[in-house]
Scaffold this motif. Sequence first.
Motif, PDB file in Angstrom:
ATOM      1  N   THR A  93      43.626  47.749  36.133  1.00  0.00           N
ATOM      2  CA  THR A  93      43.831  47.602  35.090  1.00  0.00           C
ATOM      3  C   THR A  93      42.814  47.123  34.085  1.00  0.00           C
ATOM      4  O   THR A  93      42.298  47.431  33.071  1.00  0.00           O
ATOM      5  N   ALA A  94      42.048  45.982  34.483  1.00  0.00           N
ATOM      6  CA  ALA A  94      41.140  45.392  33.861  1.00  0.00           C
ATOM      7  C   ALA A  94      39.807  46.311  33.771  1.00  0.00           C
ATOM      8  O   ALA A  94      39.272  46.452  33.025  1.00  0.00           O
ATOM      9  N   ILE A  97      40.504  49.188  31.383  1.00  0.00           N
ATOM     10  CA  ILE A  97      40.232  48.820  29.975  1.00  0.00           C
ATOM     11  C   ILE A  97      38.894  48.624  29.655  1.00  0.00           C
ATOM     12  O   ILE A  97      38.358  48.875  28.669  1.00  0.00           O
ATOM     13  N   LYS A  98      38.019  48.147  30.716  1.00  0.00           N
ATOM     14  CA  LYS A  98      36.625  48.313  30.517  1.00  0.00           C
ATOM     15  C   LYS A  98      35.723  49.233  30.779  1.00  0.00           C
ATOM     16  O   LYS A  98      34.566  49.119  30.747  1.00  0.00           O
ATOM     17  N   CYS A 131      42.370  48.130  42.256  1.00  0.00           N
ATOM     18  CA  CYS A 131      42.205  46.746  41.910  1.00  0.00           C
ATOM     19  C   CYS A 131      41.601  46.213  43.202  1.00  0.00           C
ATOM     20  O   CYS A 131      42.095  45.832  44.176  1.00  0.00           O
ATOM     21  N   CYS A 135      38.464  41.156  38.769  1.00  0.00           N
ATOM     22  CA  CYS A 135      38.950  41.311  37.612  1.00  0.00           C
ATOM     23  C   CYS A 135      37.849  40.887  36.468  1.00  0.00           C
ATOM     24  O   CYS A 135      37.648  41.469  35.457  1.00  0.00           O
ATOM     25  N   GLY A 136      37.406  39.781  36.974  1.00  0.00           N
ATOM     26  CA  GLY A 136      36.312  38.944  35.959  1.00  0.00           C
ATOM     27  C   GLY A 136      35.182  39.622  35.955  1.00  0.00           C
ATOM     28  O   GLY A 136      34.254  39.420  35.125  1.00  0.00           O
ATOM     29  N   LEU A 137      34.710  40.684  36.773  1.00  0.00           N
ATOM     30  CA  LEU A 137      33.545  41.235  36.698  1.00  0.00           C
ATOM     31  C   LEU A 137      33.683  42.851  36.329  1.00  0.00           C
ATOM     32  O   LEU A 137      32.915  43.536  36.968  1.00  0.00           O
ATOM     33  N   VAL A 147      30.303  44.079  46.260  1.00  0.00           N
ATOM     34  CA  VAL A 147      30.957  44.270  45.004  1.00  0.00           C
ATOM     35  C   VAL A 147      29.902  44.172  44.019  1.00  0.00           C
ATOM     36  O   VAL A 147      28.888  43.385  43.837  1.00  0.00           O
TER      37      VAL A 147
ATOM     38  N   SER B  31      35.468  36.320  44.202  1.00  0.00           N
ATOM     39  CA  SER B  31      34.686  36.749  42.780  1.00  0.00           C
ATOM     40  C   SER B  31      33.483  36.365  42.601  1.00  0.00           C
ATOM     41  O   SER B  31      32.487  36.699  42.101  1.00  0.00           O
ATOM     42  N   SER B  34      31.121  37.833  44.787  1.00  0.00           N
ATOM     43  CA  SER B  34      30.562  39.060  44.263  1.00  0.00           C
ATOM     44  C   SER B  34      29.453  38.980  43.225  1.00  0.00           C
ATOM     45  O   SER B  34      28.639  39.587  42.978  1.00  0.00           O
ATOM     46  N   SER B  35      29.535  37.523  42.544  1.00  0.00           N
ATOM     47  CA  SER B  35      28.414  37.264  41.632  1.00  0.00           C
ATOM     48  C   SER B  35      27.262  36.761  42.223  1.00  0.00           C
ATOM     49  O   SER B  35      26.417  35.883  41.514  1.00  0.00           O
ATOM     50  N   CYS B  64      36.536  32.637  36.640  1.00  0.00           N
ATOM     51  CA  CYS B  64      35.768  33.625  37.272  1.00  0.00           C
ATOM     52  C   CYS B  64      34.508  34.298  36.535  1.00  0.00           C
ATOM     53  O   CYS B  64      33.469  34.926  37.172  1.00  0.00           O
ATOM     54  N   SER B  65      34.640  34.542  35.228  1.00  0.00           N
ATOM     55  CA  SER B  65      33.603  35.335  34.374  1.00  0.00           C
ATOM     56  C   SER B  65      32.449  34.626  34.465  1.00  0.00           C
ATOM     57  O   SER B  65      31.424  35.368  34.030  1.00  0.00           O
ATOM     58  N   GLY B 206      45.055  44.343  38.581  1.00  0.00           N
ATOM     59  CA  GLY B 206      44.582  43.337  37.535  1.00  0.00           C
ATOM     60  C   GLY B 206      45.282  41.912  37.811  1.00  0.00           C
ATOM     61  O   GLY B 206      45.234  41.066  36.930  1.00  0.00           O
ATOM     62  N   ALA B 207      45.701  41.582  38.723  1.00  0.00           N
ATOM     63  CA  ALA B 207      46.383  40.389  39.036  1.00  0.00           C
ATOM     64  C   ALA B 207      45.729  39.787  40.467  1.00  0.00           C
ATOM     65  O   ALA B 207      45.258  40.688  41.404  1.00  0.00           O
ATOM     66  N   PHE B 208      45.051  38.722  40.525  1.00  0.00           N
ATOM     67  CA  PHE B 208      44.445  38.140  41.705  1.00  0.00           C
ATOM     68  C   PHE B 208      44.935  36.661  41.939  1.00  0.00           C
ATOM     69  O   PHE B 208      43.956  35.804  42.340  1.00  0.00           O
ATOM     70  N   ARG B 211      45.599  36.139  45.795  1.00  0.00           N
ATOM     71  CA  ARG B 211      44.295  36.143  46.578  1.00  0.00           C
ATOM     72  C   ARG B 211      43.534  34.798  46.439  1.00  0.00           C
ATOM     73  O   ARG B 211      43.028  34.235  47.366  1.00  0.00           O
ATOM     74  N   GLU B 244      42.789  44.923  51.414  1.00  0.00           N
ATOM     75  CA  GLU B 244      41.726  45.070  50.481  1.00  0.00           C
ATOM     76  C   GLU B 244      41.023  43.672  50.300  1.00  0.00           C
ATOM     77  O   GLU B 244      40.064  43.498  49.486  1.00  0.00           O
ATOM     78  N   TYR B 245      42.105  42.486  50.945  1.00  0.00           N
ATOM     79  CA  TYR B 245      41.386  41.302  50.794  1.00  0.00           C
ATOM     80  C   TYR B 245      40.710  40.589  51.818  1.00  0.00           C
ATOM     81  O   TYR B 245      41.432  39.675  52.671  1.00  0.00           O
ATOM     82  N   ALA B 362      42.612  38.812  32.379  1.00  0.00           N
ATOM     83  CA  ALA B 362      41.643  39.809  32.442  1.00  0.00           C
ATOM     84  C   ALA B 362      41.875  40.798  31.345  1.00  0.00           C
ATOM     85  O   ALA B 362      42.501  40.709  30.380  1.00  0.00           O
ATOM     86  N   GLY B 363      40.716  41.578  31.445  1.00  0.00           N
ATOM     87  CA  GLY B 363      40.728  42.670  30.164  1.00  0.00           C
ATOM     88  C   GLY B 363      39.872  42.067  29.249  1.00  0.00           C
ATOM     89  O   GLY B 363      38.654  41.490  29.594  1.00  0.00           O
ATOM     90  N   THR B 368      37.832  35.139  31.286  1.00  0.00           N
ATOM     91  CA  THR B 368      38.398  35.974  32.274  1.00  0.00           C
ATOM     92  C   THR B 368      38.451  34.759  33.463  1.00  0.00           C
ATOM     93  O   THR B 368      37.618  34.257  33.922  1.00  0.00           O
TER      94      THR B 368
END
Lengths: 164, 536
Positions: A93-94, A97-98, A131, A135-137, A147, B31, B34-35, B64-65, B206-208, B211, B244-245, B362-363, B368
């Motif tokens: 979803t996130a 939206i983005k 998903c 989602c933060g990215l 990722v 997360s 990933s960054s 996380c953002s 959209g849910a983590f 995890r 996936e995790y 999120a979104g 985020t």
Amino acid sequence: MALQQTKPAPPDADKRWKLVNAAMRRNGYAGHALIEALHAVQDAFGYLDETSLRFVAESLDLPPSKVYGVATFYHLFTLKPKGRHACVVCTGTACYIKGAGGLIEGVEQGFGVVPGETTPDDRLSVLTARCVGACGLAPAVVLDGAVLGKQTPDALVAELNRLE
Amino acid sequence: MHLDDMFERAEEYRAESAGVEHEVRVCMAASCQSSGAQPVFAALSEGGQGDACRVKAVGCMGLCSAGPLVAVAEVAAPNEAPVLYRDVRAADAPDILASVGRQPVERLRCPTDQPFFTRQQRIVLANAGIIDPDSFKGYVAAGGYFALIQALTEMTPAEVVQEVTKSGLRGRGGGGYPTGLKWSTVAKMPPGQKYVICNADEGDPGAFMDRAVLESDPHRILEGMAIAAYAVGANKGYVYVRAEYPLAVERIATAIRKAKRAGFMGNRIAETQFSFDVEIRLGAGAFVCGEETALMASIEGLRGQPRPRPPYPAQAGLWGYPTLINNVETYANIAPIIREGGDWFADIGTERSKGTKVFALAGTIRNTGLIEVPMGTTLRDIIEVIGGGIPGGKAFKAVQTGGPSGGCLPAAMLDIPVDYDSLRELGTIMGSGGMIIMDETSSMVDVARYFMEFCMSESCGKCVPCRAGTLQMHGLLDKIAKARGSAQDLALLEELCDMVQATSLCGLGQTAPNPVLSTLRYFREEYEERLAAAQV
């Protein structure tokens, strides 16, 4: 006590069958560990083909129909070989939206493949995921396991063009 | 083993790191990795850690953002907020190491006095971002496994169930079923083979939350499961986690191995009569496997298709035996409840929803990440204060809770307190805690179509209302969204919503119409605009 049955020999001399056998042995060749076994096959070979499905069915003493049924039920299992590179576009979803839709369109325009397809030269497979939890990215793409966050269509196509 | 031995052991583990004055904590959850957290961790570790400063890999810190996040904490002052750095690169490592114990590096600093941090109350995430998730000793030093030993040596199984009942804890997976009641149903079944399952098949896009808990504090889940197994009389457990995790799978596998080696899992745990063993089962990408009967079918190696209830899993679950299924976050609440008492937990939150809840924001929202707030916090507080509002000067339009089973709430509803019952009244659900914030540029018809597309492709195909209904509803939504629909299409859509809701076999189908119904309820004008556009 069930009688000790001899397990079938691997279909060919490929060493990767040892990994599959090890996974099945770890679970005592139990039929309920079928999904674990299929994961092992896919990890080793990248996809499930008829040979491997029949081998797993015979090893776990399950009807091939059941193995095929399970393999086709779960989205993560694929019966088609993948290209050399896999680009998974997250459609959570996130990311939606983005702008995940824009990424898919961008890739389609750039390479002529829609999710689920592989380019004719076997270079790139495009997939989608529900998903990946990054989602933060958002919007995120998983390229060969890594990722890439906060993507734009142009940047993604450029990145994919750099692949061999 | 008694509680005193546990205290001694924790003291011993703490003594091993005596002399460490500062900890440099690097978030190594998915997360931040990933960054680019890995090179940061490597650079910090290489930069030489003296005896007084230790570089440590930890779990999720929440924001996380702004990752990769690094925190510098003074060990002697555990209650003080650590100095937090955001968007750290490997090249920043020397500066950070040089600053330890001196002036912080201002250019990297992320203020921790903002509401995102100060307004949270962390119970489930108490250890997240502080302890090393791969370290058994670290968990024990932070008070881990005390609750298990306390339950095993000082409480009867019935007393454990009673304590959980008293706490008022409700299932965190989305249903909100009282946990104590579920436990007592399984406990009351005649003795014999019973199972405990942890549902970590976090399928909501959209849910983590789950995890993050698995990646940050895996031992706590095992401890919660072991306490549950003791309470209901089970000796075998499964953690069903999404494939996936991979990082979460790896961390929980490490935790199981280390707990076994230390004697906190396996035969005769801590020299008592209680034995408990846990196995991991991987999902394979099927959203419906979050439904409990489908999940059990998947553990049995079958297609993940639900079956009618009753019989409930508590009576006839895995392989027909009584089975307790709880969500990750539910198990994460158990150890604190046993340690601090059910009354303590019941004091937090609202009348009918106790404790805290972890939400994944999120979104289109500034902050985020992952937050934990007491039940009853208003949506406005969560989104505007803690989440920092909408970036880029855009206006807030809707918040989506509960994933594909939930609904969208408009700005007018922002002042409602978040708890199971208020959300249900408004046509959405708490769900597992995913919150997607949308600004004015998002079209609600498109959002409804997105979720319907999700439900359509995730429908397992067993029952007709869901298999055929979601397909038809998606077709209608697509038609309306593309401005080709008519008023009859909308009427048919509404009729189908009712039918699918009322007649589907499992939760997936029963709740699939929720995104459509809630957007129709609050944003009907957007549907009508598309209909009007069709007539031109």
